[in-house]
Design a protein around this motif. Sequence first.
Motif, PDB file in Angstrom:
ATOM      1  N   UNK A   3     -12.304  29.808  13.391  1.00 41.57           N
ATOM      2  CA  UNK A   3     -12.245  30.956  13.101  1.00 41.57           C
ATOM      3  C   UNK A   3     -12.817  31.439  14.365  1.00 41.57           C
ATOM      4  N   UNK A   4     -12.235  33.034  14.484  1.00 38.84           N
ATOM      5  CA  UNK A   4     -12.202  33.516  15.466  1.00 38.84           C
ATOM      6  C   UNK A   4     -12.630  35.240  15.061  1.00 38.84           C
ATOM      7  N   UNK A   5     -13.139  35.623  15.004  1.00 36.43           N
ATOM      8  CA  UNK A   5     -13.407  36.853  14.419  1.00 36.43           C
ATOM      9  C   UNK A   5     -13.596  37.978  15.197  1.00 36.43           C
ATOM     10  N   UNK A   6     -13.077  39.480  15.370  1.00 34.69           N
ATOM     11  CA  UNK A   6     -13.064  40.459  16.698  1.00 34.69           C
ATOM     12  C   UNK A   6     -14.201  41.806  15.181  1.00 34.69           C
ATOM     13  N   UNK A   7     -14.553  42.740  16.152  1.00 34.50           N
ATOM     14  CA  UNK A   7     -14.909  44.051  15.942  1.00 34.50           C
ATOM     15  C   UNK A   7     -14.892  44.736  16.987  1.00 34.50           C
ATOM     16  N   UNK A   8     -15.320  45.733  16.548  1.00 37.31           N
ATOM     17  CA  UNK A   8     -15.656  47.071  17.533  1.00 37.31           C
ATOM     18  C   UNK A   8     -14.358  48.144  17.567  1.00 37.31           C
ATOM     19  N   UNK A   9     -13.099  48.029  17.191  1.00 37.35           N
ATOM     20  CA  UNK A   9     -12.436  48.616  17.015  1.00 37.35           C
ATOM     21  C   UNK A   9     -12.584  50.126  16.065  1.00 37.35           C
ATOM     22  N   UNK A  24     -16.203  33.374  18.462  1.00 34.85           N
ATOM     23  CA  UNK A  24     -15.369  32.717  17.844  1.00 34.85           C
ATOM     24  C   UNK A  24     -16.590  31.135  16.846  1.00 34.85           C
ATOM     25  N   UNK A  25     -16.395  30.639  16.106  1.00 35.49           N
ATOM     26  CA  UNK A  25     -17.142  29.533  15.013  1.00 35.49           C
ATOM     27  C   UNK A  25     -16.403  28.463  14.285  1.00 35.49           C
ATOM     28  N   UNK A  26     -17.538  27.931  14.359  1.00 41.91           N
ATOM     29  CA  UNK A  26     -16.925  26.640  14.331  1.00 41.91           C
ATOM     30  C   UNK A  26     -17.290  25.353  15.097  1.00 41.91           C
ATOM     31  N   UNK A  27     -16.855  24.256  15.352  1.00 42.78           N
ATOM     32  CA  UNK A  27     -17.158  23.287  15.854  1.00 42.78           C
ATOM     33  C   UNK A  27     -16.305  22.976  17.279  1.00 42.78           C
TER      34      UNK A  27
END
Length: 122
Positions: A3-9, A24-27
């Motif tokens: 999973x990719x998680x954006x932030x900062x907008x 990026x989260x995961x293996x």
Amino acid sequence: QVQLRESGGGLVQPGGSLRLSCLGFGIIFRINIWTWYRQVPGKQRELVASITNGGSTNYADSVKGRFTISRDNNNSVYLQMNSLKPEDTAMYYCNADVVEKHGDTFSTTNYWGQGTQVTVSS
């Protein structure tokens, strides 16, 4: 699964700055290339900036000299956006070509984040 998680907008005045992050989260064995895209409703998604595993960068002409893409060794990518203009208003998405290791097998999959909204307005 990665999973990719954006932030900062957020909302910023013209001439202001924002820093987007994507984790990026995961293996994840390796991320070959990170790319930031943006999209305005009714228009095609456009490439903003990209950075390879070796650190090579590429920018859209419209953001050269104002935006800087960077990455770290912790499966993260950043987009420093300076001198923002109203035309930079869009949903920003991070994208990654992720190499995953399953036992002795490697595979490469392209992933997208959910997006983070950037609004430049006075």
